[in-house]
Scaffold this motif. Structure first.
Motif, mmCIF file in Angstrom:
data_model
loop_
_atom_site.group_PDB
_atom_site.id
_atom_site.type_symbol
_atom_site.label_atom_id
_atom_site.label_comp_id
_atom_site.label_asym_id
_atom_site.label_seq_id
_atom_site.Cartn_x
_atom_site.Cartn_y
_atom_site.Cartn_z
ATOM 1 N N GLU A 1 0.823 -1.227 0.000
ATOM 2 C CA GLU A 1 0.000 0.000 0.000
ATOM 3 C C GLU A 1 0.849 1.266 0.000
ATOM 4 O OE1 GLU A 1 -3.091 -0.798 3.124
ATOM 5 O OE2 GLU A 1 -4.260 -0.958 1.273
ATOM 6 N N ARG A 2 2.169 1.092 0.141
ATOM 7 C CA ARG A 2 3.037 2.277 0.123
ATOM 8 C C ARG A 2 3.270 2.749 -1.310
ATOM 9 N NH1 ARG A 2 7.888 1.390 4.440
ATOM 10 N NH2 ARG A 2 8.864 2.857 2.964
ATOM 11 N N THR A 3 3.478 4.017 -1.444
ATOM 12 C CA THR A 3 3.654 4.593 -2.782
ATOM 13 C C THR A 3 5.043 5.188 -2.978
ATOM 14 O OG1 THR A 3 2.758 6.681 -1.970
ATOM 15 C CG2 THR A 3 1.199 5.147 -2.992
ATOM 16 N N ASP A 4 5.935 5.004 -1.965
ATOM 17 C CA ASP A 4 7.238 5.651 -2.039
ATOM 18 C C ASP A 4 8.294 4.729 -2.639
ATOM 19 O OD1 ASP A 4 6.777 4.090 0.233
ATOM 20 O OD2 ASP A 4 8.374 5.044 1.372
ATOM 21 N N GLY A 5 7.939 4.010 -3.720
ATOM 22 C CA GLY A 5 8.899 3.156 -4.409
ATOM 23 C C GLY A 5 9.843 3.961 -5.275
ATOM 24 N N PRO A 6 10.610 3.357 -6.139
ATOM 25 C CA PRO A 6 10.441 1.988 -6.630
ATOM 26 C C PRO A 6 11.171 0.921 -5.810
ATOM 27 C CG PRO A 6 12.129 3.080 -7.929
ATOM 28 C CD PRO A 6 11.620 4.091 -6.949
ATOM 29 N N VAL A 7 11.881 1.300 -4.748
ATOM 30 C CA VAL A 7 12.566 0.280 -3.948
ATOM 31 C C VAL A 7 12.266 0.563 -2.482
ATOM 32 C CG1 VAL A 7 14.761 -0.743 -3.272
ATOM 33 C CG2 VAL A 7 14.407 -0.008 -5.645
ATOM 34 N N ILE A 8 11.530 -0.349 -1.848
ATOM 35 C CA ILE A 8 11.192 -0.208 -0.428
ATOM 36 C C ILE A 8 11.786 -1.397 0.320
ATOM 37 C CG2 ILE A 8 9.325 -0.184 1.261
ATOM 38 C CD1 ILE A 8 7.525 1.017 -0.933
ATOM 39 N N LEU A 9 12.620 -1.116 1.306
ATOM 40 C CA LEU A 9 13.184 -2.170 2.166
ATOM 41 C C LEU A 9 12.882 -1.790 3.607
ATOM 42 C CD1 LEU A 9 14.859 -4.686 2.793
ATOM 43 C CD2 LEU A 9 16.936 -3.329 2.497
ATOM 44 N N ALA A 10 11.993 -2.553 4.215
ATOM 45 C CA ALA A 10 11.597 -2.286 5.597
ATOM 46 C C ALA A 10 12.097 -3.409 6.497
ATOM 47 C CB ALA A 10 10.074 -2.188 5.685
ATOM 48 N N ASP A 11 12.225 -3.106 7.782
ATOM 49 C CA ASP A 11 12.687 -4.108 8.750
ATOM 50 C C ASP A 11 11.543 -4.519 9.665
ATOM 51 O OD1 ASP A 11 15.675 -4.462 8.415
ATOM 52 O OD2 ASP A 11 15.501 -2.266 8.443
ATOM 53 N N HIS A 12 11.485 -5.816 9.945
ATOM 54 C CA HIS A 12 10.520 -6.349 10.919
ATOM 55 C C HIS A 12 11.299 -6.607 12.205
ATOM 56 C CE1 HIS A 12 6.700 -8.123 12.016
ATOM 57 N NE2 HIS A 12 7.308 -9.211 12.455
ATOM 58 N N ALA A 13 10.955 -5.878 13.253
ATOM 59 C CA ALA A 13 11.809 -5.876 14.444
ATOM 60 C C ALA A 13 11.630 -7.121 15.313
ATOM 61 C CB ALA A 13 11.512 -4.629 15.281
ATOM 62 N N GLU A 14 10.507 -7.783 15.212
ATOM 63 C CA GLU A 14 10.202 -8.862 16.150
ATOM 64 C C GLU A 14 11.112 -10.084 15.930
ATOM 65 O OE1 GLU A 14 6.123 -10.023 15.956
ATOM 66 O OE2 GLU A 14 6.145 -10.935 17.948
ATOM 67 N N GLU A 15 11.629 -10.630 17.007
ATOM 68 C CA GLU A 15 12.457 -11.836 16.937
ATOM 69 C C GLU A 15 11.592 -13.065 17.172
ATOM 70 O OE1 GLU A 15 16.121 -12.290 17.323
ATOM 71 O OE2 GLU A 15 16.786 -10.216 17.429
ATOM 72 N N ALA A 16 12.042 -14.211 16.679
ATOM 73 C CA ALA A 16 11.307 -15.462 16.870
ATOM 74 C C ALA A 16 11.943 -16.249 18.012
ATOM 75 C CB ALA A 16 11.326 -16.282 15.577
ATOM 76 N N PRO A 17 11.227 -16.409 19.110
ATOM 77 C CA PRO A 17 11.843 -17.064 20.271
ATOM 78 C C PRO A 17 12.135 -18.543 20.068
ATOM 79 C CG PRO A 17 9.512 -16.631 20.670
ATOM 80 C CD PRO A 17 9.869 -15.938 19.394
ATOM 81 N N GLY A 18 11.495 -19.178 19.103
ATOM 82 C CA GLY A 18 11.660 -20.623 18.922
ATOM 83 C C GLY A 18 13.030 -21.044 18.461
ATOM 84 N N ARG A 19 13.904 -20.100 18.110
ATOM 85 C CA ARG A 19 15.249 -20.492 17.719
ATOM 86 C C ARG A 19 16.099 -20.863 18.930
ATOM 87 N NH1 ARG A 19 18.977 -15.911 18.143
ATOM 88 N NH2 ARG A 19 20.396 -16.878 16.668
ATOM 89 N N LEU A 20 15.619 -20.530 20.112
ATOM 90 C CA LEU A 20 16.390 -20.811 21.320
ATOM 91 C C LEU A 20 16.154 -22.246 21.794
ATOM 92 C CD1 LEU A 20 15.651 -17.445 23.177
ATOM 93 C CD2 LEU A 20 17.632 -18.024 21.730
#
Lengths: 153, 231
Positions: free
Chosen positions: B59-78
């Motif tokens: 839904e973002r319009t500020d392309g043509p290249v959008i790279l966003a970060d998802h901050a949440e970690e997955a605890p199941g790797r522990l």
């Protein structure tokens, strides 16, 4: 296996140094609001129904996965041994999130789910996959799909 | 490649550096294990948050290249300190391992069945035949022979790779049993260092690499045993 920083140093370095494809053009296609979009999944986990022949290493093919396939019907023949498959073994949606997307469609977050989804071999050179891209895009057009969620492993 | 054909795309990027190099139109970088793009198995809310973040980029319009970060970690790797492997006899210190492997598969059958019943699925089945067919095929490779392919025209050594993937899945599912949640590190340590199966696949790898038929070597070298567990 684990995150990149947890991999054996040589494997992690090989991934860091991996030559990635670059593209001269930067297409950016607009679409309707998310709540009206029909979403297809493209997985590079080399998923296919049990009983079909496994993906061969280096394969540039695409396998079409009907949305009606059951979770118990799918197996994974990806060439790499350097990533975790325990998440896939526990819960298909960790890799191929059709149930989650169906929930989001029911909740009205997205418009709907495509009838067909797509599976490729993730380690294959994209230069060999022009015909595969044509086939995926063509099928998506037929099904009026207006969002592709690309899910690697 | 799909965007240039008119299809809006968004990718979940497990390796942020690759997204920085490729510059896809929309990418959500996640700090999850390779192989777990949605992060956390058996956690619908967690997975839905990942999907909401990724699809939201459409839904973002500020392309043509959008790279966003998802901050949440997955605890199941522990690691889960309460986890212990399903019961089986100790693997033999020296080969041949095929006999001990056959007994081990039988011993782990109940744990594997418990997972299958609980989850309603299994991920084994890349090639025809189930666990009962594995010992004879792998025993031949361990002995330095090259058995007939169970799925011609697939080369036998490629069938060995897929059988090795299948039996690793069998052990991974047995490790989950009736609902355990070991980390992948715990399962790998157990499988490769504590079972006859891990020893047998390593023995097959060594036998292939010692075979004069060099066509066996690339798959044996790279596609049977992860580097940290090669012996």
């Amino acid at each position: 296996m684990a995150r990149l920083e947890d991999l054996p140093p040589a494997t992690a370095q090989r991934l860091r140094d991996l030559e990635c494809p670059t593209f001269a053009a930067t297409p950016f296609v607009a679409g309707p609001p998310l709540a009206r979009r029909k979403v297809a999944v493209v997985t590079s986990a080399a998923l296919h129904p049990r009983g079909d022949s496994p993906f061969r290493p280096g394969s540039a093919e695409v396998r079409l996965l009907p949305a009606t396939l059951g979770a118990g019907d799918l197996v994974m023949s990806h060439v790499s041994i350097n990533y975790d498959r325990g998440g896939f073994q526990r819960d298909l949606d960790t890799v191929y999130p059709l149930r989650r997307l169906a929930d989001m469609a029911s909740a009205g977050t997205i418009g709907g789910l495509a009838e067909t989804h797509y599976s490729v071999m993730g380690s294959t050179d994209p230069k060999a996959m022009e015909e595969t891209a044509d086939r995926i895009a063509g099928q998506c057009r037929q099904e009026a799909v207006d969002a592709a969620l690309l899910v690697p492993v | 490649m799909l965007e240039s054909r008119g299809l809006p795309t968004v990718v979940v990027a497990l390796i942020r550096l690759h997204a920085e190099k490729i510059c896809p139109p929309r990418a959500l970088a996640v700090a999850f294990q390779l192989g777990r793009p949605l992060g956390e198995p058996d956690d619908a809310a967690f997975q839905t948050r990942v999907l909401t973040a990724a699809l939201g980029l459409l839904e973002r319009t500020d392309g043509p290249v959008i790279l966003a970060d998802h901050a949440e970690e997955a605890p199941g790797r522990l690691d889960d300190p309460s986890w212990s492997p399903p019961p089986h006899a100790a693997d033999p210190a020296a080969g041949p391992f095929a006999g001990a492997f056959a007994r081990e598969v039988a011993e782990l059958g109940p744990a594997w069945q418990a997972h299958r019943l609980r989850s309603g699925r299994t991920t084994i089945g890349l090639l025809p035949g189930g666990p009962a067919t594995w010992p004879r095929f792998l025993a031949a490779f361990e002995a330095g022979d090259v058995p007939a392919s169970p799925a011609p025209p697939m080369p036998p050594v490629l069938a060995l790779k897929f059988f090795a993937d299948d039996l690793r899945a069998f052990y991974g599912e047995a490790a989950l049993g009736a609902g355990a949640r070991p980390s992948s590190r715990q399962v790998d340590e157990w499988y490769w260092r504590g079972t006859a199966a891990g020893a047998l696949v390593n023995a097959c790898r060594r036998a292939c690499l010692a075979n004069a038929d060099k066509s066996l070597h690339p798959i044996a070298e790279n596609l049977l045993v992860p580097a940290p567990f090669r012996v």
